[in-house]
Structure formats: structure tokens, C-alpha cells
Write a protein that holds these residues in place. Structure first.
Motif, PDB file in Angstrom:
ATOM      1  N   ASN A  30       0.756  -1.215   0.032  1.00 48.50           N
ATOM      2  CA  ASN A  30      -0.023  -0.074   0.127  1.00 48.50           C
ATOM      3  C   ASN A  30       0.773   1.305   0.130  1.00 48.50           C
ATOM      4  OD1 ASN A  30      -2.568  -1.409   0.089  1.00 48.50           O
ATOM      5  ND2 ASN A  30      -2.336  -1.480   2.305  1.00 48.50           N
ATOM      6  N   TYR A  31       0.375   2.182  -0.800  1.00 48.06           N
ATOM      7  CA  TYR A  31       1.026   3.598  -0.777  1.00 48.06           C
ATOM      8  C   TYR A  31       0.021   4.695  -0.304  1.00 48.06           C
ATOM      9  CZ  TYR A  31       4.224   0.930  -3.610  1.00 48.06           C
ATOM     10  OH  TYR A  31       5.206   0.005  -4.150  1.00 48.06           O
ATOM     11  N   LEU A  32       0.404   5.799   0.258  1.00 46.93           N
ATOM     12  CA  LEU A  32      -0.360   6.905   0.335  1.00 46.93           C
ATOM     13  C   LEU A  32      -0.201   7.831  -1.059  1.00 46.93           C
ATOM     14  CD1 LEU A  32       0.121   8.359   4.077  1.00 46.93           C
ATOM     15  CD2 LEU A  32      -1.981   7.600   2.907  1.00 46.93           C
ATOM     16  N   ASP A  33      -1.071   8.016  -1.566  1.00 47.70           N
ATOM     17  CA  ASP A  33      -1.149   8.764  -2.988  1.00 47.70           C
ATOM     18  C   ASP A  33      -1.289  10.202  -2.755  1.00 47.70           C
ATOM     19  OD1 ASP A  33      -1.278   9.590  -5.528  1.00 47.70           O
ATOM     20  OD2 ASP A  33      -2.888   8.330  -6.012  1.00 47.70           O
ATOM     21  N   PHE A  34      -0.067  10.885  -2.753  1.00 50.84           N
ATOM     22  CA  PHE A  34      -0.155  12.407  -2.709  1.00 50.84           C
ATOM     23  C   PHE A  34       0.307  12.800  -4.223  1.00 50.84           C
ATOM     24  CE2 PHE A  34      -0.145  14.408   1.711  1.00 50.84           C
ATOM     25  CZ  PHE A  34      -1.065  13.460   2.259  1.00 50.84           C
ATOM     26  N   ILE A  35       0.041  12.300  -5.102  1.00 49.20           N
ATOM     27  CA  ILE A  35      -0.019  12.669  -6.473  1.00 49.20           C
ATOM     28  C   ILE A  35      -1.350  12.833  -7.100  1.00 49.20           C
ATOM     29  CG2 ILE A  35       0.858  12.279  -8.914  1.00 49.20           C
ATOM     30  CD1 ILE A  35       2.904  10.503  -7.704  1.00 49.20           C
ATOM     31  N   SER A  36      -2.200  12.090  -6.905  1.00 45.45           N
ATOM     32  CA  SER A  36      -3.761  11.941  -7.358  1.00 45.45           C
ATOM     33  C   SER A  36      -3.782  11.923  -8.907  1.00 45.45           C
ATOM     34  CB  SER A  36      -4.444  13.006  -6.826  1.00 45.45           C
ATOM     35  OG  SER A  36      -4.407  13.069  -5.358  1.00 45.45           O
ATOM     36  N   GLY A  37      -2.805  11.246  -9.364  1.00 43.51           N
ATOM     37  CA  GLY A  37      -2.887  11.181 -10.920  1.00 43.51           C
ATOM     38  C   GLY A  37      -2.405  12.559 -11.182  1.00 43.51           C
ATOM     39  N   ILE A  38      -1.766  13.360 -10.681  1.00 43.21           N
ATOM     40  CA  ILE A  38      -1.261  14.755 -10.891  1.00 43.21           C
ATOM     41  C   ILE A  38      -2.409  15.549 -11.000  1.00 43.21           C
ATOM     42  CG2 ILE A  38       0.040  16.197 -12.194  1.00 43.21           C
ATOM     43  CD1 ILE A  38       1.647  14.176 -13.591  1.00 43.21           C
ATOM     44  N   ALA A  39      -3.010  15.658  -9.778  1.00 49.55           N
ATOM     45  CA  ALA A  39      -4.066  16.607  -9.565  1.00 49.55           C
ATOM     46  C   ALA A  39      -5.402  16.162 -10.090  1.00 49.55           C
ATOM     47  CB  ALA A  39      -3.593  17.873  -9.808  1.00 49.55           C
ATOM     48  N   VAL A  40      -5.664  14.865 -10.300  1.00 42.09           N
ATOM     49  CA  VAL A  40      -6.840  14.386 -11.127  1.00 42.09           C
ATOM     50  C   VAL A  40      -7.777  13.964 -10.238  1.00 42.09           C
ATOM     51  CG1 VAL A  40      -7.516  12.672 -12.762  1.00 42.09           C
ATOM     52  CG2 VAL A  40      -5.485  14.265 -13.396  1.00 42.09           C
ATOM     53  N   VAL A  41      -7.425  12.841  -9.256  1.00 48.82           N
ATOM     54  CA  VAL A  41      -8.324  12.004  -8.575  1.00 48.82           C
ATOM     55  C   VAL A  41      -8.723  13.024  -7.328  1.00 48.82           C
ATOM     56  CG1 VAL A  41      -8.801   9.939  -7.534  1.00 48.82           C
ATOM     57  CG2 VAL A  41      -7.197  10.126  -9.065  1.00 48.82           C
ATOM     58  N   SER A  42      -9.673  13.909  -7.728  1.00 50.63           N
ATOM     59  CA  SER A  42     -10.013  14.977  -6.586  1.00 50.63           C
ATOM     60  C   SER A  42     -10.882  14.268  -5.582  1.00 50.63           C
ATOM     61  CB  SER A  42     -10.743  16.209  -7.392  1.00 50.63           C
ATOM     62  OG  SER A  42     -11.890  15.518  -8.076  1.00 50.63           O
ATOM     63  N   LEU A  43     -11.751  13.448  -5.739  1.00 44.11           N
ATOM     64  CA  LEU A  43     -12.483  12.957  -4.691  1.00 44.11           C
ATOM     65  C   LEU A  43     -11.938  11.569  -4.020  1.00 44.11           C
ATOM     66  CD1 LEU A  43     -16.338  13.433  -5.927  1.00 44.11           C
ATOM     67  CD2 LEU A  43     -14.648  14.988  -4.370  1.00 44.11           C
ATOM     68  N   GLY A  44     -10.536  11.338  -4.204  1.00 40.54           N
ATOM     69  CA  GLY A  44     -10.059  10.119  -3.941  1.00 40.54           C
ATOM     70  C   GLY A  44     -10.296   9.102  -4.918  1.00 40.54           C
ATOM     71  N   HIS A  45      -9.685   7.921  -4.874  1.00 43.00           N
ATOM     72  CA  HIS A  45     -10.007   6.515  -5.574  1.00 43.00           C
ATOM     73  C   HIS A  45     -11.269   5.738  -5.371  1.00 43.00           C
ATOM     74  CE1 HIS A  45      -5.991   6.838  -7.379  1.00 43.00           C
ATOM     75  NE2 HIS A  45      -5.435   7.139  -6.203  1.00 43.00           N
ATOM     76  N   ALA A  46     -11.854   5.549  -6.252  1.00 38.46           N
ATOM     77  CA  ALA A  46     -13.209   4.681  -6.321  1.00 38.46           C
ATOM     78  C   ALA A  46     -14.188   5.598  -5.411  1.00 38.46           C
ATOM     79  CB  ALA A  46     -12.807   3.341  -5.977  1.00 38.46           C
ATOM     80  N   HIS A  47     -14.280   6.598  -5.337  1.00 40.15           N
ATOM     81  CA  HIS A  47     -15.292   7.282  -4.651  1.00 40.15           C
ATOM     82  C   HIS A  47     -16.765   6.698  -4.929  1.00 40.15           C
ATOM     83  CE1 HIS A  47     -18.037  10.551  -3.002  1.00 40.15           C
ATOM     84  NE2 HIS A  47     -16.836  10.802  -2.348  1.00 40.15           N
ATOM     85  N   PRO A  48     -17.456   6.374  -3.804  1.00 40.03           N
ATOM     86  CA  PRO A  48     -18.747   5.738  -3.991  1.00 40.03           C
ATOM     87  C   PRO A  48     -19.880   6.414  -5.220  1.00 40.03           C
ATOM     88  CG  PRO A  48     -18.190   5.562  -1.842  1.00 40.03           C
ATOM     89  CD  PRO A  48     -17.192   6.494  -2.369  1.00 40.03           C
ATOM     90  N   ALA A  49     -19.705   7.784  -4.942  1.00 41.73           N
ATOM     91  CA  ALA A  49     -20.622   8.435  -5.941  1.00 41.73           C
ATOM     92  C   ALA A  49     -20.387   8.276  -7.201  1.00 41.73           C
ATOM     93  CB  ALA A  49     -20.723  10.125  -5.296  1.00 41.73           C
ATOM     94  N   ILE A  50     -18.839   8.499  -7.470  1.00 47.47           N
ATOM     95  CA  ILE A  50     -18.348   8.459  -8.919  1.00 47.47           C
ATOM     96  C   ILE A  50     -18.560   6.882  -9.319  1.00 47.47           C
ATOM     97  CG2 ILE A  50     -16.235   8.472 -10.225  1.00 47.47           C
ATOM     98  CD1 ILE A  50     -15.429  10.721  -8.642  1.00 47.47           C
TER      99      ILE A  50
END
Length: 383
Positions: A30-50
């Protein structure tokens, strides 16, 4: 021998799963993702609403040509213009495409060719957006570029006044230069841009591809300045991980882009629009933006407490932050990755922090507990 062109300096990590701020590689690490796809994954990975938005829309309609009306695009456009000083939107697939549209719109509307951009800027990798970008490493090796871009130093008032001649259609800028080093615009420089644009009838294009959609603690970074854009471009965080771009413009520009002037096959497709609307429904809530600012203050405070300020400068806004170091940061980024934290460069001596906007304070604490000891090596402290 790989079947892929090697145009990316890929890291030897194969990520297979993400949830919130955590991503997991093929080996289960596991990794903490402080890249977010370079400012892309704004609500985090696999957000339930998305996830729900994609599932629901995928059972209805994936793609339809822009030859047909799209109430869903109308709704998304309305949300964007209701939360900005703009009146109309055009949807595309990426930040580079949005910037291409902005360049075309500005030149066609003014019937002038020159656009002022800035050193250390980044606007994309198409020929026009590469020509607009103020980083030589992006431009090298491709032969003659478009000549209609006048690139000057960022925050240099004297050079701006000299460059803003009668042949200038627009000034194009990032309020915070993300790729170029997390460089922020000076308030006096922003005031001069506003003055010059108003006095000379020059359009102002603000590239919010990286800074927009809550990334800097407000809906858009320009809202923290006195800048008055005529055109704004968006992508990255707008789709929360699904590809979409947008160009917004004022009503004065509406007639310039009539039928046949610009187009896109996939831009504004139903899947992308459904995801983007879901992102905006979350991010444009006042409580959500306040949480981003609170977490930003917390992260900056913790960084400044952990790192000697005579050796490290923390700058940026919201959850687009940079740590300027006194030496090349690539070894630090590699060590952080090995320790379970993913971060990215912004130039050779700046570490960029771009966690999901949904990051928690406990995840911030964990990230700093990994990064600070790495930066405070004997080699760094001895500088």
C-alpha cells in the motif's frame, strides 16, 4: 522489448487498486497517494458517488455525437457558469484540448495573433500548447514552433508592459504554475495584468487545468486574485479521474464560435459528463471547500514545524503545495516511494504534494512522518 513508446520515465510500480488516498500495487503493498494522478483524482480513488454515476450511465448511453442535443451537457455547463463569471462552456477531453480551444477562440475573436505566456508555464503538448509553454525541455527537438507566442518572465511587470503591444490577442497564464515549480502570481503583477487587459482590449485566458475545481481551496485559483478572465480552461480534477476538459468564456465571445468553428468527437460524452457533474456536486459545496482549506492549513503547519525553514520553503495554496529544497529532489521522491508515499516533482528542486481533496488529517500525519525524515538526511542538513 516493450511494445510501448518510451515517452514516459515510468516508475517500476504496477498499481492495481485504489480506495480513497490509498493505492495498492500488484504485490499487495500500500502507498499513500499524494499525486492523485497529478491533481486528477479530486475525490479520491473509487469514490462511491463516482462509481455509482459511471455504473448508472454505462447502462444508458456511453457515446452520442455532438450533432445531437445533450441535456446532460447543458446541466453541467449551467453548473459551471453558475459558479463562475462565465456564460458558456465547451467540453473536450483534456487540458491540452481546452487550451487549444482557448487559443483558437482568442485569435478568432480579436483577429490578432500574438498571445503572451510566461516562463516555467505548462499548457500542454500539442503544437500550439507546446509553443505556449515556457519550458524549453518540453519544446526541444520538434523543429520550428508556432511563432505567435511571446514568452516573458513570470511576475516581471516591466517585461509585461513592453510585451503588451497592439498585436496581442490575449495573455495566458496559470495563477499557480504547478509543473513549473509551484510558482504563485504576485498581487501587483495580477493588478497590472488586469489594468493592461482593460486598457488595451486584450483577452485574459486563465489555465485552471491543475488549479481548478477546489484544488487551491476555492472553486478556481483566480478567485483568490483580482484577475478578471475572459476565458478559463479546466480538466484534471473536473472529471475526478475520468477524462474530460472544458473551456469557459464570457457572453461577448459567444458568436465567435459558431457551427463548424471547433469540434470534438468524444468531448462531452455522457460518461464523462455524468462523472464531472458528480464531482461538482461535491466540490462546490461551501463546507467541502472549507475542509480543503482547513486541511491545507494543517498540512502547511505540520510541514513548517517538521522542516527547517532556512532549508525548505513551503508554498502554494489549498492542496497544491510545493516544498522547495536546496538540491535535486528525485532521490527523496524515490525514497518516499519505497517507504510507501507517492509524491511528484515540480522542477528539479521542488516536491509537489497533490493529495486527494478528501485526504484526512491522519493521512497527512502519516505522509509527513514518512517524508520529513527523508528530507532531513545528514546530506540535506549539512547544506
Amino acid at each position: 522489448m516493450t511494445a510501448l513508446f518510451q515517452n514516459y520515465a515510468r516508475r517500476p510500480v504496477h498499481l492495481v487498486k485504489g480506495q480513497g488516498t490509498t493505492v495498492t500495487d500488484v504485490n499487495g503493498k500500500n502507498y499513500l497517494d499524494f499525486i492523485s494522478g497529478i491533481a486528477v483524482v479530486s475525490l479520491g480513488h473509487a469514490h462511491p458517488a463516482i462509481v455509482k454515476a459511471i455504473q448508472t450511465q454505462s447502462e444508458q448511453l456511453w457515446h452520442v455525437s455532438n450533432l445531437f442535443e445533450s441535456p446532460e451537457q447543458e446541466q453541467l455547463a449551467s453548473t459551471l457558469v453558475e459558479n463562475s463569471p462565465f456564460d458558456h462552456a465547451l467540453f473536450c477531453n483534456s487540458g491540452a484540448e481546452a487550451n487549444e480551444a482557448a487559443i483558437k477562440l482568442a485569435r478568432k475573436h480579436t483577429q490578432k495573433n500574438v498571445i503572451i505566456t510566461f516562463e516555467q508555464s505548462f499548457h500542454g503538448r500539442t503544437f500550439a500548447t507546446m509553443s505556449a509553454t515556457g519550458q524549453e525541455k518540453v519544446r526541444q527537438g520538434f523543429g520550428p514552433l508556432l511563432e505567435a507566442f511571446r514568452i516573458i518572465p513570470y511576475n516581471d511587470k516591466e517585461q509585461l508592459e513592453a510585451a503588451a503591444g497592439d498585436d496581442v490577442a490575449a495573455i495566458m497564464l496559470e495563477v499557480i504554475q504547478g509543473e513549473g515549480g509551484v510558482n504563485q502570481i504576485d498581487s501587483e503583477f495580477a493588478q497590472l495584468i488586469t489594468k493592461i487587459c482593460e486598457e488595451k482590449g486584450i483577452l485574459l485566458i486563465i489555465d485552471e487545468v491543475q488549479t481548478g475545481i477546489g484544488r487551491t481551496g476555492s472553486r478556481y485559483a483566480f478567485e483568490q486574485t483580482n484577475l478578471k478572465p475572459d476565458i478559463m480552461t479546466l480538466a484534471k480534477g473536473l472529471g475526478g479521474g475520468f477524462p474530460i476538459g472544458a473551456m469557459l468564456g464570457t457572453s461577448a465571445l459567444y458568436d465567435t464560435f459558431g457551427p463548424g468553428t471547433h469540434g470534438t468527437t468524444f468531448g462531452g460524452n455522457p460518461l464523462a459528463v455524468a462523472v464531472a457533474q458528480t464531482v461538482l456536486d461535491h466540490v462546490f459545496q461551501e463546507e467541502f471547500l472549507q475542509e480543503v482549506n482547513d486541511k491545507s492549513d494543517y498540512l502547511v503547519e505540520k510541514l513548517q514545524a517538521a522542516l527547517p525553514q532556512d532549508q525548505f520553503q513551503v508554498r502554494g495554496s489549498g492542496l497544491l503545495l510545493g516544498i522547495e529544497c536546496k538540491e535535486d529532489v528525485q532521490p527523496f521522491i524515490q525514497q518516499a516511494e519505497e517507504a510507501g508515499l507517492l509524491v511528484v516533482q515540480a522542477g528539479p528542486k521542488v516536491i509537489r504534494l497533490l493529495p486527494p481533496l478528501t485526504v484526512t488529517t491522519s493521512e497527512i500525519d502519516e505522509a509527513i512522518s514518512i517524508l520529513a525524515p527523508i528530507l532531513l538526511t545528514e546530506k540535506t542538513v549539512s547544506i
